[in-house]
Scaffold this motif. Structure first.
Motif, PDB file in Angstrom:
ATOM      1  N   ALA A 296      40.995  24.069  11.883  1.00  0.00           N
ATOM      2  CA  ALA A 296      41.173  24.959  10.735  1.00  0.00           C
ATOM      3  C   ALA A 296      40.848  24.234   9.438  1.00  0.00           C
ATOM      4  O   ALA A 296      40.690  23.009   9.416  1.00  0.00           O
ATOM      5  N   ASN A 297      40.766  25.008   8.351  1.00  0.00           N
ATOM      6  CA  ASN A 297      40.548  24.394   7.038  1.00  0.00           C
ATOM      7  C   ASN A 297      41.862  24.046   6.364  1.00  0.00           C
ATOM      8  O   ASN A 297      41.946  23.963   5.141  1.00  0.00           O
ATOM      9  N   LEU A 298      42.887  23.820   7.177  1.00  0.00           N
ATOM     10  CA  LEU A 298      44.176  23.335   6.696  1.00  0.00           C
ATOM     11  C   LEU A 298      44.615  22.172   7.576  1.00  0.00           C
ATOM     12  O   LEU A 298      44.645  22.284   8.801  1.00  0.00           O
TER      13      LEU A 298
ATOM     14  N   ARG B 276      30.273  25.061   1.594  1.00  0.00           N
ATOM     15  CA  ARG B 276      30.553  25.760   2.848  1.00  0.00           C
ATOM     16  C   ARG B 276      32.013  26.160   3.016  1.00  0.00           C
ATOM     17  O   ARG B 276      32.322  27.167   3.643  1.00  0.00           O
ATOM     18  N   ASP B 277      32.926  25.355   2.474  1.00  0.00           N
ATOM     19  CA  ASP B 277      34.349  25.640   2.689  1.00  0.00           C
ATOM     20  C   ASP B 277      35.167  24.690   1.829  1.00  0.00           C
ATOM     21  O   ASP B 277      34.623  23.846   1.103  1.00  0.00           O
ATOM     22  N   LEU B 278      36.455  24.812   1.931  1.00  0.00           N
ATOM     23  CA  LEU B 278      37.396  23.880   1.317  1.00  0.00           C
ATOM     24  C   LEU B 278      38.513  23.631   2.315  1.00  0.00           C
ATOM     25  O   LEU B 278      39.107  24.579   2.840  1.00  0.00           O
ATOM     26  N   ILE B 279      38.763  22.358   2.610  1.00  0.00           N
ATOM     27  CA  ILE B 279      39.865  21.971   3.486  1.00  0.00           C
ATOM     28  C   ILE B 279      41.046  21.563   2.619  1.00  0.00           C
ATOM     29  O   ILE B 279      40.883  20.792   1.667  1.00  0.00           O
ATOM     30  N   ALA B 280      42.226  22.063   2.945  1.00  0.00           N
ATOM     31  CA  ALA B 280      43.437  21.682   2.215  1.00  0.00           C
ATOM     32  C   ALA B 280      44.266  20.739   3.081  1.00  0.00           C
ATOM     33  O   ALA B 280      44.649  21.098   4.203  1.00  0.00           O
ATOM     34  N   TRP B 281      44.500  19.516   2.582  1.00  0.00           N
ATOM     35  CA  TRP B 281      45.411  18.578   3.252  1.00  0.00           C
ATOM     36  C   TRP B 281      46.775  18.749   2.607  1.00  0.00           C
ATOM     37  O   TRP B 281      46.990  18.376   1.453  1.00  0.00           O
TER      38      TRP B 281
ATOM     39  N   ILE C 265      39.640  19.258  -0.194  1.00  0.00           N
ATOM     40  CA  ILE C 265      38.459  18.529   0.261  1.00  0.00           C
ATOM     41  C   ILE C 265      37.286  19.498   0.256  1.00  0.00           C
ATOM     42  O   ILE C 265      37.280  20.475   1.016  1.00  0.00           O
ATOM     43  N   THR C 266      36.318  19.278  -0.611  1.00  0.00           N
ATOM     44  CA  THR C 266      35.140  20.134  -0.661  1.00  0.00           C
ATOM     45  C   THR C 266      34.270  19.885   0.570  1.00  0.00           C
ATOM     46  O   THR C 266      33.987  18.741   0.921  1.00  0.00           O
ATOM     47  N   VAL C 267      33.889  20.968   1.231  1.00  0.00           N
ATOM     48  CA  VAL C 267      32.996  20.898   2.380  1.00  0.00           C
ATOM     49  C   VAL C 267      31.643  21.448   1.932  1.00  0.00           C
ATOM     50  O   VAL C 267      31.509  22.636   1.657  1.00  0.00           O
ATOM     51  N   ALA C 268      30.642  20.580   1.835  1.00  0.00           N
ATOM     52  CA  ALA C 268      29.314  20.978   1.365  1.00  0.00           C
ATOM     53  C   ALA C 268      28.258  20.513   2.359  1.00  0.00           C
ATOM     54  O   ALA C 268      28.488  19.593   3.145  1.00  0.00           O
ATOM     55  N   ARG C 269      27.089  21.147   2.289  1.00  0.00           N
ATOM     56  CA  ARG C 269      26.017  20.803   3.216  1.00  0.00           C
ATOM     57  C   ARG C 269      24.676  20.768   2.485  1.00  0.00           C
ATOM     58  O   ARG C 269      24.408  21.597   1.617  1.00  0.00           O
ATOM     59  N   LYS C 270      23.856  19.811   2.840  1.00  0.00           N
ATOM     60  CA  LYS C 270      22.504  19.748   2.282  1.00  0.00           C
ATOM     61  C   LYS C 270      21.672  20.877   2.893  1.00  0.00           C
ATOM     62  O   LYS C 270      21.642  21.040   4.115  1.00  0.00           O
ATOM     63  N   PRO C 271      20.996  21.684   2.070  1.00  0.00           N
ATOM     64  CA  PRO C 271      20.192  22.790   2.608  1.00  0.00           C
ATOM     65  C   PRO C 271      19.089  22.300   3.533  1.00  0.00           C
ATOM     66  O   PRO C 271      18.633  21.158   3.449  1.00  0.00           O
TER      67      PRO C 271
ATOM     68  N   PHE D 238      47.963  23.060  13.665  1.00  0.00           N
ATOM     69  CA  PHE D 238      46.930  22.454  12.833  1.00  0.00           C
ATOM     70  C   PHE D 238      46.929  20.937  13.042  1.00  0.00           C
ATOM     71  O   PHE D 238      47.941  20.351  13.403  1.00  0.00           O
ATOM     72  N   PHE D 239      45.774  20.315  12.769  1.00  0.00           N
ATOM     73  CA  PHE D 239      45.710  18.856  12.824  1.00  0.00           C
ATOM     74  C   PHE D 239      46.656  18.269  11.794  1.00  0.00           C
ATOM     75  O   PHE D 239      46.734  18.749  10.663  1.00  0.00           O
ATOM     76  N   TYR D 240      47.398  17.250  12.188  1.00  0.00           N
ATOM     77  CA  TYR D 240      48.281  16.632  11.203  1.00  0.00           C
ATOM     78  C   TYR D 240      48.067  15.139  11.110  1.00  0.00           C
ATOM     79  O   TYR D 240      47.764  14.463  12.082  1.00  0.00           O
TER      80      TYR D 240
END
Length: 385
Positions: free
Chosen positions: A243-245, A88-93, A174-180, A263-265
């Motif tokens: 956000a994804n950051l 679904r996305d990728l979050i970068a820390w 951080i890989t963001v994945a979801r079960k179909p 952004f969240f820190y």
């Protein structure tokens, strides 16, 4: 508060014993496949088989958040996708405290030529690759307090002065994945309570009077100071969409983003964060003196009370794990971490009110996780820490 279910053993074998569709979300910091510090557990990223078994435990629409290293993120994501998840996305820390683990090409050329370099100064700037302190742990792979500054000894070394082999690490993906799932998101959340992310609970709240966000000081002008309306859970209408950051709040990152408080820190785990909840353990006389118990001269007074330390090398901050669990888990939901380590995800779940299932194969790290979570729960039962 439901007591966390902490399981010792290989995650694949343990997960096979758990019921299908019993977990709302998986939030985990698995091995990155970098052989970090020579650790055998980090020789590869988790296999497709492991991720498939984890998917069996997820409810339809359940999310998986998995940290990775920048060099092996592609392998992590491919294995997750091949196991049947939807990426679904990728979050970068993003953080400013990373140290480059780079080869000095000029020094390597001189060394190969057998040429001795002249010492022309000494730097006190810490560098990675020494045996100093890393993550509050002494004598481990991490920082070297000082090093000699040397001049190139050969013409070839002079030509390649200033060249290296690695960039400064400044993010973890951080890989963001979801079960179909079948049907619509609306129908799925009503049936299973999964399939969506908790946007309002993870907004970056604004303090209109101080002009800052809850994660760091806000630069003038980014947050409206006008009166804001509030939703049903008390989040201001002008609070920012997650956000994804994510970032660590360091001045370096703030300068880069020109207003990082949008952004969240969460900073990297401090020594206090790593060791929170750990008891003070008695060191025996024989351990203290490295001599056989009962040897001449050994007395009970040779031992001392010293803090138990969290020796896990890749501890994630609890506040970061709280945010990630909250993002993908409904209130009161069940979170699984098949690579529990020393238990930061578990502590985060307890503090957020989630039910936690943690699996760890290393007995030493498992014991640390049990202690960290047992201590945080003691006040709930009317006992002192």
């Amino acid at each position: 508060m439901i007591e966390p279910n902490l399981l010792l053993g290989d995650c694949l074998e343990v997960m096979r014993s758990l019921p299908a569709e019993s977990v709302d979300a998986i939030v985990t910091d698995p091995p990155y496949g970098l052989s970090f510090m020579g650790a055998r557990w980090d020789y590869d990223v988790p296999s497709v088989e492991i991720w498939k078994e984890a998917r069996r435990l997820l409810k339809p629409g359940g999310y998986l958040l998995a940290f990775a290293g920048t060099r092996t993120q592609h392998r992590m994501a491919v294995n997750i996708e091949d196991a049947g998840y939807e990426i679904r996305d990728l979050i970068a820390w993003v953080y400013g405290s990373g140290f480059p683990k780079s080869l000095d090409v000029s020094k390597a050329i001189d060394k190969a030529a057998g040429a001795e370099r002249e010492v022309v100064g000494k730097s006190t700037n810490s560098i990675a690759g020494g045996t100093g302190k890393h993550g509050s742990i002494d004598n481990c792979y991490g920082y070297k307090d000082s090093f000699d500054i040397t001049a190139p000894a050969t013409p070839e070394a002079k030509e390649w002065q200033g060249w290296g082999t690695a960039l400064k690490p400044a993010l973890e993906p951080i890989t963001v994945a979801r079960k179909p799932f079948a049907g619509t998101v609306a129908a799925n959340v009503l049936e299973y309570g999964t399939g969506a992310i908790n946007v309002d609970a993870c907004r970056i709240k604004a303090d209109e009077e101080l002009g800052r966000a809850t994660g760091g000081w806000q630069k003038e002008g980014y947050i409206s100071r006008k009166a804001a309306s509030y939703n049903s859970i008390g989040i201001a209408s002008n609070a920012r969409w997650p956000a994804n950051l994510l970032h660590d709040g360091s001045p370096e990152v703030d300068d880069l983003l020109q207003g990082a408080a949008r952004f969240f820190y969460c900073a990297k785990a401090s020594g206090e964060d790593r060791d929170a909840g750990l008891s003070r353990a008695k060191t025996s006389a024989s351990e203290k003196t490295n001599r056989k118990e009962g040897s001449a001269g050994i007395t009970p007074y040779a031992g001392s009370r010293t803090p138990t330390r969290n020796t896990h090398p890749t501890v994630k901050p609890v506040e970061l794990m709280r945010y990630l669990c909250r993002l993908v888990t409904r209130p009161g939901g069940v979170v699984l971490d098949p690579f529990m380590g020393s238990g930061s995800t578990g502590r985060a779940c307890i503090e957020e009110g989630f039910t936690f299932i943690g699996i760890e194969r290393d007995p030493a790290y498992y014991d640390l996780a049990c202690e960290r979570m047992r201590r945080i729960q003691l006040p709930l039962f009317g006992s002192g820490v």
